[in-house]
Design a protein around this motif. Structure first.
Motif, PDB file in Angstrom:
ATOM      1  N   ASP A 284     -32.537  17.474 -24.285  1.00 54.46           N
ATOM      2  CA  ASP A 284     -31.387  17.598 -25.177  1.00 54.46           C
ATOM      3  C   ASP A 284     -30.518  16.356 -25.241  1.00 54.46           C
ATOM      4  O   ASP A 284     -29.618  16.268 -26.069  1.00 54.46           O
ATOM      5  N   THR A 285     -30.716  15.386 -24.347  1.00 57.85           N
ATOM      6  CA  THR A 285     -29.876  14.194 -24.336  1.00 57.85           C
ATOM      7  C   THR A 285     -30.734  12.941 -24.396  1.00 57.85           C
ATOM      8  O   THR A 285     -31.877  12.924 -23.944  1.00 57.85           O
ATOM      9  N   ALA A 286     -30.144  11.875 -24.936  1.00 57.39           N
ATOM     10  CA  ALA A 286     -30.858  10.602 -25.016  1.00 57.39           C
ATOM     11  C   ALA A 286     -30.884   9.898 -23.672  1.00 57.39           C
ATOM     12  O   ALA A 286     -31.776   9.097 -23.402  1.00 57.39           O
ATOM     13  N   ASP A 287     -29.896  10.184 -22.831  1.00 55.02           N
ATOM     14  CA  ASP A 287     -29.771   9.486 -21.558  1.00 55.02           C
ATOM     15  C   ASP A 287     -30.096  10.430 -20.405  1.00 55.02           C
ATOM     16  O   ASP A 287     -30.188  11.647 -20.591  1.00 55.02           O
ATOM     17  N   GLY A 288     -30.265   9.856 -19.214  1.00 55.92           N
ATOM     18  CA  GLY A 288     -30.626  10.702 -18.087  1.00 55.92           C
ATOM     19  C   GLY A 288     -30.352  10.034 -16.762  1.00 55.92           C
ATOM     20  O   GLY A 288     -30.206   8.813 -16.673  1.00 55.92           O
ATOM     21  N   HIS A 289     -30.321  10.846 -15.707  1.00 53.07           N
ATOM     22  CA  HIS A 289     -30.039  10.350 -14.367  1.00 53.07           C
ATOM     23  C   HIS A 289     -31.341   9.914 -13.698  1.00 53.07           C
ATOM     24  O   HIS A 289     -31.874  10.593 -12.817  1.00 53.07           O
ATOM     25  N   GLY A 290     -31.816   8.751 -14.120  1.00 53.55           N
ATOM     26  CA  GLY A 290     -33.069   8.213 -13.613  1.00 53.55           C
ATOM     27  C   GLY A 290     -32.949   7.519 -12.284  1.00 53.55           C
ATOM     28  O   GLY A 290     -33.917   6.929 -11.796  1.00 53.55           O
ATOM     29  N   CYS A 291     -31.763   7.566 -11.651  1.00 55.39           N
ATOM     30  CA  CYS A 291     -31.596   7.027 -10.301  1.00 55.39           C
ATOM     31  C   CYS A 291     -30.889   8.038  -9.398  1.00 55.39           C
ATOM     32  O   CYS A 291     -30.489   7.704  -8.292  1.00 55.39           O
ATOM     33  N   GLY A 292     -30.714   9.253  -9.895  1.00 55.23           N
ATOM     34  CA  GLY A 292     -30.190  10.326  -9.062  1.00 55.23           C
ATOM     35  C   GLY A 292     -28.716  10.245  -8.731  1.00 55.23           C
ATOM     36  O   GLY A 292     -28.257  10.833  -7.747  1.00 55.23           O
ATOM     37  N   HIS A 293     -27.932   9.555  -9.561  1.00 48.47           N
ATOM     38  CA  HIS A 293     -26.519   9.419  -9.226  1.00 48.47           C
ATOM     39  C   HIS A 293     -25.741  10.728  -9.371  1.00 48.47           C
ATOM     40  O   HIS A 293     -24.654  10.856  -8.788  1.00 48.47           O
ATOM     41  N   HIS A 294     -26.269  11.673 -10.122  1.00 44.86           N
ATOM     42  CA  HIS A 294     -25.617  12.989 -10.161  1.00 44.86           C
ATOM     43  C   HIS A 294     -25.647  13.642  -8.787  1.00 44.86           C
ATOM     44  O   HIS A 294     -24.704  14.325  -8.380  1.00 44.86           O
ATOM     45  N   LEU A 295     -26.744  13.428  -8.058  1.00 42.74           N
ATOM     46  CA  LEU A 295     -26.867  13.914  -6.689  1.00 42.74           C
ATOM     47  C   LEU A 295     -26.018  13.088  -5.735  1.00 42.74           C
ATOM     48  O   LEU A 295     -25.365  13.626  -4.837  1.00 42.74           O
ATOM     49  N   LEU A 296     -26.023  11.784  -5.938  1.00 44.88           N
ATOM     50  CA  LEU A 296     -25.315  10.870  -5.045  1.00 44.88           C
ATOM     51  C   LEU A 296     -23.829  11.212  -4.984  1.00 44.88           C
ATOM     52  O   LEU A 296     -23.244  11.370  -3.900  1.00 44.88           O
ATOM     53  N   GLY A 297     -23.204  11.325  -6.152  1.00 44.97           N
ATOM     54  CA  GLY A 297     -21.782  11.625  -6.170  1.00 44.97           C
ATOM     55  C   GLY A 297     -21.462  12.974  -5.568  1.00 44.97           C
ATOM     56  O   GLY A 297     -20.544  13.117  -4.735  1.00 44.97           O
ATOM     57  N   ALA A 298     -22.205  13.998  -5.961  1.00 45.13           N
ATOM     58  CA  ALA A 298     -21.952  15.339  -5.445  1.00 45.13           C
ATOM     59  C   ALA A 298     -22.209  15.413  -3.945  1.00 45.13           C
ATOM     60  O   ALA A 298     -21.471  16.091  -3.202  1.00 45.13           O
ATOM     61  N   GLY A 299     -23.243  14.725  -3.464  1.00 48.53           N
ATOM     62  CA  GLY A 299     -23.552  14.747  -2.036  1.00 48.53           C
ATOM     63  C   GLY A 299     -22.493  14.049  -1.201  1.00 48.53           C
ATOM     64  O   GLY A 299     -22.097  14.536  -0.131  1.00 48.53           O
ATOM     65  N   SER A 300     -22.019  12.898  -1.660  1.00 49.09           N
ATOM     66  CA  SER A 300     -20.958  12.201  -0.936  1.00 49.09           C
ATOM     67  C   SER A 300     -19.668  13.009  -0.939  1.00 49.09           C
ATOM     68  O   SER A 300     -18.936  13.050   0.053  1.00 49.09           O
ATOM     69  N   LEU A 301     -19.387  13.664  -2.055  1.00 50.31           N
ATOM     70  CA  LEU A 301     -18.191  14.500  -2.129  1.00 50.31           C
ATOM     71  C   LEU A 301     -18.322  15.716  -1.207  1.00 50.31           C
ATOM     72  O   LEU A 301     -17.349  16.123  -0.552  1.00 50.31           O
ATOM     73  N   LEU A 302     -19.506  16.284  -1.133  1.00 48.97           N
ATOM     74  CA  LEU A 302     -19.753  17.393  -0.207  1.00 48.97           C
ATOM     75  C   LEU A 302     -19.466  16.947   1.226  1.00 48.97           C
ATOM     76  O   LEU A 302     -18.813  17.668   2.001  1.00 48.97           O
ATOM     77  N   ALA A 303     -19.932  15.756   1.596  1.00 48.16           N
ATOM     78  CA  ALA A 303     -19.684  15.245   2.945  1.00 48.16           C
ATOM     79  C   ALA A 303     -18.195  15.062   3.195  1.00 48.16           C
ATOM     80  O   ALA A 303     -17.679  15.401   4.274  1.00 48.16           O
ATOM     81  N   ALA A 304     -17.478  14.523   2.206  1.00 45.44           N
ATOM     82  CA  ALA A 304     -16.050  14.277   2.355  1.00 45.44           C
ATOM     83  C   ALA A 304     -15.278  15.586   2.517  1.00 45.44           C
ATOM     84  O   ALA A 304     -14.408  15.708   3.399  1.00 45.44           O
ATOM     85  N   VAL A 305     -15.584  16.563   1.689  1.00 46.32           N
ATOM     86  CA  VAL A 305     -14.894  17.853   1.758  1.00 46.32           C
ATOM     87  C   VAL A 305     -15.185  18.543   3.094  1.00 46.32           C
ATOM     88  O   VAL A 305     -14.280  19.083   3.745  1.00 46.32           O
ATOM     89  N   ALA A 306     -16.443  18.520   3.504  1.00 43.03           N
ATOM     90  CA  ALA A 306     -16.814  19.181   4.761  1.00 43.03           C
ATOM     91  C   ALA A 306     -16.111  18.524   5.946  1.00 43.03           C
ATOM     92  O   ALA A 306     -15.593  19.224   6.833  1.00 43.03           O
ATOM     93  N   LEU A 307     -16.097  17.198   5.982  1.00 42.42           N
ATOM     94  CA  LEU A 307     -15.458  16.516   7.103  1.00 42.42           C
ATOM     95  C   LEU A 307     -13.954  16.773   7.100  1.00 42.42           C
ATOM     96  O   LEU A 307     -13.362  17.022   8.155  1.00 42.42           O
ATOM     97  N   ALA A 308     -13.330  16.723   5.933  1.00 41.61           N
ATOM     98  CA  ALA A 308     -11.887  16.967   5.857  1.00 41.61           C
ATOM     99  C   ALA A 308     -11.547  18.384   6.323  1.00 41.61           C
ATOM    100  O   ALA A 308     -10.577  18.588   7.072  1.00 41.61           O
TER     101      ALA A 308
END
Length: 479
Positions: free
Chosen positions: A104-128
């Motif tokens: 449905d979109t012309a662009d895509g997460h071909g380097c997994g940055h959608h995972l990268l951001g969410a994963g780093s944020l998960l780590a930050a929230v969990a540690l806090a």
């Protein structure tokens, strides 16, 4: 039971509880891919999480609307997690499809940055949450970092002083294998610029002598750079793309043309020297064609500075946590992707991960040895994490999120970005970096050793910001 095991075990239940929400966050960013500097949807989604969690937010870092920092906690050291969320052009793909389906979109997460951001944020929230629940001192800061893909968002943030007070930084990246970044090799410094040639239009048949072709200049520049390739280090890289090829009318002498260059080398000084030679070639091409050229630097970043103390601490945590816990269904699904990839690429990826070439597994579920510093190979890629690493001790883990042989920046990578295996990789990485960060908070001697190593290196080789002081990020200059 070791202290490292205690850190990991103490965080794992909380991360497991939080994980489904952050998997959904990653999927939502995957569903709405946006290119560098335009990640407004992802930024809003990440900001909603940190605001709900009670983080104090600083927006528009460096004048960039999609860059922010969010902090929670008090006292103790300041530990940062780096998140990214930009997509790549032209890589839209239907989730899970093993044949090319643009989706449905012309662009895509071909380097997994959608995972990268969410994963780093998960780590930050969990540690806090962990620090707050146990009354432990320590500040946790999450950085929403735009435009990593050939735009150096963190470099502009670094130039604005965003990381100057950080005691240590951690991040991760989805990959085809698992291990510390040093296991995968060193990165290159880079700069990218647009070379805009301006000439004089004229009738190509009746009065070509009155015209001055900007396209000729751009093509001559490419010829000159191709001759340069023989006289630059083997590890250096130069890439280009035409963004303006002079229009669509062959009977008009092109008055404008633009070519976009990316120059890489092992260090910032080596990259700058090579970039300057490319600029000289551009000016020579303009001189040969009686045109003019404008050089517009878009961004640049430094190579990553490794920190052995942090690498060893992260690797110890990784040994406690183990590899990404893939099951038989994950492996079978990955095998469908491997079947469509070149067999040689799959075989080499297995061997690089420490497996036998004939091993039937298609996802890396183990933990490789930590590479000795003298054995770090050069992977010829680049990351703006490099600039952060020169300012504060930084460490990065790669967690397997894609089948062996899957190229980064490909539609096959996009297709695997919402599968259960990708979610497991994200949770795995969040666990490892959060637990390592907890070690830095609770073991002052470990953080002190990492900072001492960093100070010793930068005392001999100071950080050289590859971005001129007066250069604003494209959004801040209206580009």
């Amino acid at each position: 039971m070791t202290s490292l095991m205690t850190s990991a075990q103490g965080l794992q239940p909380l991360i497991a509880e939080l994980a489904p929400e952050f998997h959904a966050l990653a999927d939502a960013v995957w569903d709405h891919p946006q290119l560098r500097w335009e990640e407004h949807d992802a930024t809003a989604r990440h900001l909603a999480v940190v605001e709900r969690e009670g983080f104090a937010v600083v927006r528009d870092i460096g004048g960039i609307p999609t860059a922010f920092a969010a902090e929670k906690g008090s006292g103790g050291p300041l530990i940062a997690f780096l998140g990214e969320y930009d997509a790549l052009a032209g890589l839209g793909q239907e989730s899970g499809a093993t044949d090319r389906r643009p989706g449905d979109t012309a662009d895509g997460h071909g380097c997994g940055h959608h995972l990268l951001g969410a994963g780093s944020l998960l780590a930050a929230v969990a540690l806090a949450r962990h620090l707050e629940a146990r009354g432990l001192p320590g500040r946790v800061r999450y950085y929403g970092c735009p435009a990593e893909e050939a735009a150096a968002g963190k470099s502009f943030m670094a130039a604005a002083g965003a990381f100057d007070d950080v005691d240590a930084a951690l991040t991760w990246h989805p990959a085809g294998g698992t291990g510390t970044i040093s296991t995968q090799g060193r990165c290159l410094a880079y700069a990218q610029a647009r070379f805009r040639f301006t000439g004089i239009s004229s009738h190509a048949g009746v009065s070509p002598h009155l015209g001055r072709s900007a396209l000729d200049a751009a093509e001559l520049m490419n010829v000159g750079v191709n001759f340069l390739r023989e006289h630059m280090p083997d590890s250096a890289r130069i890439h280009y793309a035409f963004t303006d090829a002079g229009g669509e009318s062959p009977n008009v002498v092109p008055a404008s043309a633009e070519v976009y260059y990316l120059v890489r080398a092992e260090t910032v000084p080596a990259m700058q020297e090579l970039f300057d030679r490319v600029v000289d070639i551009a000016h020579g091409a303009a001189l040969m064609t009686s045109t003019t050229v404008e050089v517009g630097l878009e961004g640049a970043s430094a190579e990553i500075l490794p920190n052995r103390v942090l690498e060893e601490a992260l690797h110890a945590t990784l040994l406690e946590v183990g590899g990404v816990p893939f099951d038989a269904e994950d492996q079978a699904r990955a095998a469908e992707f491997c079947a469509g990839l070149p067999a040689g690429d799959v075989r080499r990826a297995r061997i690089a991960a420490g497996l036998e070439a004939a091993d039937p597994r298609c996802l890396h579920d183990g933990v490789p040895e930590l590479a000795a510093p003298e054995h770090r190979h050069l992977n010829n890629g680049s990351s703006d994490v490099g600039d952060v690493s020169w300012i504060t001790p930084t460490v990065q883990i790669l967690s397997c999120a894609a089948a062996f042989g899957t190229p980064w920046h490909s539609w096959q990578y996009v297709a695997q970005g919402k599968l259960p295996a990708a979610h497991k990789a994200m949770t795995h990485a969040a666990t490892v970096i959060a637990a390592t960060a907890l070690e830095l908070v609770t073991r002052p001697e470990l953080l002190a050793a990492a900072r001492a190593e960093h100070a010793a290196v930068t005392a001999v080789t100071p950080y050289v910001c590859p971005i001129p002081k007066d250069l604003l990020a494209p959004p801040a200059r209206g580009a």
